[in-house]
Design a protein around this motif. Structure first.
Motif, PDB file in Angstrom:
ATOM      1  N   GLU A   1       0.667  -1.185   0.017  1.00  0.00           N
ATOM      2  CA  GLU A   1       0.134  -0.139   0.152  1.00  0.00           C
ATOM      3  C   GLU A   1       0.886   1.189  -0.097  1.00  0.00           C
ATOM      4  O   GLU A   1       0.502   2.281  -0.630  1.00  0.00           O
ATOM      5  N   LYS A   2       1.845   1.275   0.491  1.00  0.00           N
ATOM      6  CA  LYS A   2       2.760   2.333   0.809  1.00  0.00           C
ATOM      7  C   LYS A   2       3.802   2.668  -0.229  1.00  0.00           C
ATOM      8  O   LYS A   2       3.877   3.946  -0.995  1.00  0.00           O
ATOM      9  N   PHE A   3       4.268   1.608  -0.782  1.00  0.00           N
ATOM     10  CA  PHE A   3       5.401   1.376  -1.895  1.00  0.00           C
ATOM     11  C   PHE A   3       4.945   1.021  -3.105  1.00  0.00           C
ATOM     12  O   PHE A   3       5.941   0.962  -4.072  1.00  0.00           O
ATOM     13  N   ASN A   4       3.851   0.471  -3.167  1.00  0.00           N
ATOM     14  CA  ASN A   4       3.462  -0.308  -4.586  1.00  0.00           C
ATOM     15  C   ASN A   4       4.408  -1.192  -4.893  1.00  0.00           C
ATOM     16  O   ASN A   4       4.935  -1.431  -5.935  1.00  0.00           O
ATOM     17  N   ILE A   5       4.913  -2.128  -3.952  1.00  0.00           N
ATOM     18  CA  ILE A   5       5.775  -3.007  -4.277  1.00  0.00           C
ATOM     19  C   ILE A   5       5.211  -4.443  -3.646  1.00  0.00           C
ATOM     20  O   ILE A   5       4.861  -4.514  -2.714  1.00  0.00           O
ATOM     21  N   GLN A   6       4.932  -5.505  -4.646  1.00  0.00           N
ATOM     22  CA  GLN A   6       4.612  -6.731  -4.247  1.00  0.00           C
ATOM     23  C   GLN A   6       5.619  -7.772  -3.749  1.00  0.00           C
ATOM     24  O   GLN A   6       6.542  -7.961  -4.674  1.00  0.00           O
ATOM     25  N   MET A   7       5.983  -8.103  -2.582  1.00  0.00           N
ATOM     26  CA  MET A   7       6.791  -8.793  -2.246  1.00  0.00           C
ATOM     27  C   MET A   7       6.306 -10.457  -1.974  1.00  0.00           C
ATOM     28  O   MET A   7       5.001 -10.563  -1.665  1.00  0.00           O
ATOM     29  N   PRO A   8       7.080 -11.365  -2.175  1.00  0.00           N
ATOM     30  CA  PRO A   8       6.660 -12.640  -2.038  1.00  0.00           C
ATOM     31  C   PRO A   8       6.580 -13.358  -0.701  1.00  0.00           C
ATOM     32  O   PRO A   8       7.003 -12.601   0.322  1.00  0.00           O
ATOM     33  N   GLU A   9       6.234 -14.600  -0.515  1.00  0.00           N
ATOM     34  CA  GLU A   9       5.967 -15.046   0.790  1.00  0.00           C
ATOM     35  C   GLU A   9       7.296 -15.053   1.515  1.00  0.00           C
ATOM     36  O   GLU A   9       7.416 -15.142   2.732  1.00  0.00           O
ATOM     37  N   ASP A  10       8.384 -15.287   0.677  1.00  0.00           N
ATOM     38  CA  ASP A  10       9.788 -15.265   1.229  1.00  0.00           C
ATOM     39  C   ASP A  10      10.090 -14.242   2.213  1.00  0.00           C
ATOM     40  O   ASP A  10      10.653 -14.298   3.166  1.00  0.00           O
ATOM     41  N   GLU A  11       9.497 -12.877   1.723  1.00  0.00           N
ATOM     42  CA  GLU A  11       9.821 -11.885   2.653  1.00  0.00           C
ATOM     43  C   GLU A  11       8.913 -11.742   3.877  1.00  0.00           C
ATOM     44  O   GLU A  11       9.509 -11.213   4.822  1.00  0.00           O
ATOM     45  N   ALA A  12       7.716 -12.272   3.957  1.00  0.00           N
ATOM     46  CA  ALA A  12       6.837 -12.492   5.164  1.00  0.00           C
ATOM     47  C   ALA A  12       7.560 -13.427   6.010  1.00  0.00           C
ATOM     48  O   ALA A  12       7.624 -13.064   7.428  1.00  0.00           O
ATOM     49  N   GLY A  13       8.444 -14.468   5.500  1.00  0.00           N
ATOM     50  CA  GLY A  13       9.185 -15.123   6.279  1.00  0.00           C
ATOM     51  C   GLY A  13      10.170 -14.622   6.989  1.00  0.00           C
ATOM     52  O   GLY A  13      10.636 -14.714   8.291  1.00  0.00           O
ATOM     53  N   PHE A  14      10.973 -13.666   6.181  1.00  0.00           N
ATOM     54  CA  PHE A  14      12.135 -12.807   6.759  1.00  0.00           C
ATOM     55  C   PHE A  14      11.730 -12.089   7.868  1.00  0.00           C
ATOM     56  O   PHE A  14      12.489 -11.786   9.078  1.00  0.00           O
ATOM     57  N   ILE A  15      10.339 -11.249   7.723  1.00  0.00           N
ATOM     58  CA  ILE A  15       9.748 -10.330   8.877  1.00  0.00           C
ATOM     59  C   ILE A  15       9.855 -11.328  10.019  1.00  0.00           C
ATOM     60  O   ILE A  15       9.774 -10.821  11.160  1.00  0.00           O
ATOM     61  N   ALA A  16       9.101 -12.461   9.824  1.00  0.00           N
ATOM     62  CA  ALA A  16       8.697 -13.255  10.884  1.00  0.00           C
ATOM     63  C   ALA A  16       9.818 -13.609  11.667  1.00  0.00           C
ATOM     64  O   ALA A  16       9.854 -13.593  12.900  1.00  0.00           O
ATOM     65  N   LEU A  17      10.989 -13.872  10.918  1.00  0.00           N
ATOM     66  CA  LEU A  17      12.277 -14.419  11.751  1.00  0.00           C
ATOM     67  C   LEU A  17      12.696 -13.150  12.543  1.00  0.00           C
ATOM     68  O   LEU A  17      13.098 -13.366  13.673  1.00  0.00           O
ATOM     69  N   HIS A  18      12.612 -11.835  12.219  1.00  0.00           N
ATOM     70  CA  HIS A  18      13.110 -10.717  12.983  1.00  0.00           C
ATOM     71  C   HIS A  18      12.187 -10.544  14.332  1.00  0.00           C
ATOM     72  O   HIS A  18      12.480 -10.231  15.439  1.00  0.00           O
ATOM     73  N   ILE A  19      10.866 -10.941  14.145  1.00  0.00           N
ATOM     74  CA  ILE A  19       9.775 -10.836  15.223  1.00  0.00           C
ATOM     75  C   ILE A  19      10.235 -12.219  16.185  1.00  0.00           C
ATOM     76  O   ILE A  19      10.157 -11.792  17.579  1.00  0.00           O
ATOM     77  N   ILE A  20      10.410 -13.159  15.597  1.00  0.00           N
ATOM     78  CA  ILE A  20      10.639 -14.409  16.461  1.00  0.00           C
ATOM     79  C   ILE A  20      12.017 -14.160  17.135  1.00  0.00           C
ATOM     80  O   ILE A  20      11.956 -14.447  18.540  1.00  0.00           O
ATOM     81  N   ASN A  21      13.172 -13.491  16.585  1.00  0.00           N
ATOM     82  CA  ASN A  21      14.311 -12.887  17.420  1.00  0.00           C
ATOM     83  C   ASN A  21      14.101 -12.215  18.363  1.00  0.00           C
ATOM     84  O   ASN A  21      14.686 -12.297  19.569  1.00  0.00           O
TER      85      ASN A  21
END
Length: 282
Positions: free
Chosen positions: A143-163
């Motif tokens: 919504e903010k940057f008009n960039i569609q990222m794949p699920e791989d990136e959701a996984g990377f974000i999740a890793l930061h949260i887990i960490n």
């Protein structure tokens, strides 16, 4: 609370009146028209977190200088959403780590570069709440940057949260995730059961193994105590007990970590519930 330093219109450095420690204070327009020594307007404060030392303060200031403000704002929204969904406060290191990661990822994707997340399957299965937060974050970024990222990136974000929930380094978090999957595979094949990933007993088993793996990877020895239930488990729950001994053997061989009798008892309890559930389903 008074302003020690203005970082931008929305972020200031101050000193906690309760602890005397340096803190970052954030809020929309919090520092607009303000300068060092001015009182902080409490009704504008949205978030406060403590900086451990001077080096962390310096890193945070560098981040605000080098990372676009809109990326920092997106990062803070993701952190706030994560804390709401998980019902807990995340470690302070995520404020630096996540914003830095997002800035790098957005820059990468704008240039057409993608990185494969080889832990994606494990993250989806073992940390589904965090992964769902990652998917929510991708929508926010789109919504903010008009960039569609794949699920791989959701996984990377999740890793930061887990960490940020484990208080571990990113390397340890990855090692813990790998170890949890290894042990679940061992359990699955040794017991010859299909683990029901949607069940409460599976969640409890994964949670127990996750904290166990964290101790192993971090080389933190659990408190050892004599338990009267060890022989009872051996006699009454032979299949679960045998599987727990396999886990003990595997961990000692591959991670140089000795399991005590109390740890075997706890493993048995969780394994027996999984065995009983499998029998009921069949």
């Amino acid at each position: 609370m008074r302003i020690s330093k203005v970082l931008n219109n929305n972020v200031i450095i101050s000193v906690s009146e309760e602890t005397g420690q340096e803190v970052v204070v954030m809020g929309k327009g919090l520092a607009f028209g303000k300068s060092k020594g001015d009182l902080v307007e409490k009704d504008k404060i949205e978030k406060i977190f403590t900086l451990k030392d001077g080096s962390e303060s310096s890193k945070f200031q560098q981040m605000l200088e080098n990372i676009p403000q809109e990326v920092v704002e997106i990062s803070e929204k993701i952190i706030s959403y994560s804390e709401e969904k998980l019902g807990r406060q995340l470690e302070n290191n995520i404020h630096l780590a996540l914003a830095d990661h997002l800035a790098f990822a957005i820059n990468r994707f704008s240039k057409g570069y993608q990185i494969k997340n080889y832990l994606l399957w494990e993250i989806k299965k073992l940390y589904n709440k965090e992964f769902q937060i990652g998917l929510w974050a991708l929508k926010l970024i789109e919504e903010k940057f008009n960039i569609q990222m794949p699920e791989d990136e959701a996984g990377f974000i999740a890793l930061h949260i887990i960490n940020a929930t484990m208080g571990e380094s990113m390397t340890n978090t990855i090692d813990i995730t790998n170890m949890v999957q290894e042990l679940l595979n061992l359990i699955k094949y040794y017991l010859k059961v299909e683990l029901n990933t949607g069940s409460l007993y599976y969640d409890r088993l994964v949670t127990h193994i996750r904290f166990f793996a964290q101790r192993v990877i971090s080389k933190k020895t659990a408190s050892v105590s004599e338990t009267p239930f060890y022989e009872m488990m051996r006699e009454n729950y032979s299949q679960a007990f045998s599987c727990a001994l396999k886990i003990k053997e595997y961990v000692e061989k591959n991670y140089d970590y000795l399991l005590g009798k109390d740890e075997i008892v706890y493993l048995c309890l969780h394994l027996q519930r999984v065995i009983d559930e499998s029998k009921r389903e069949n």
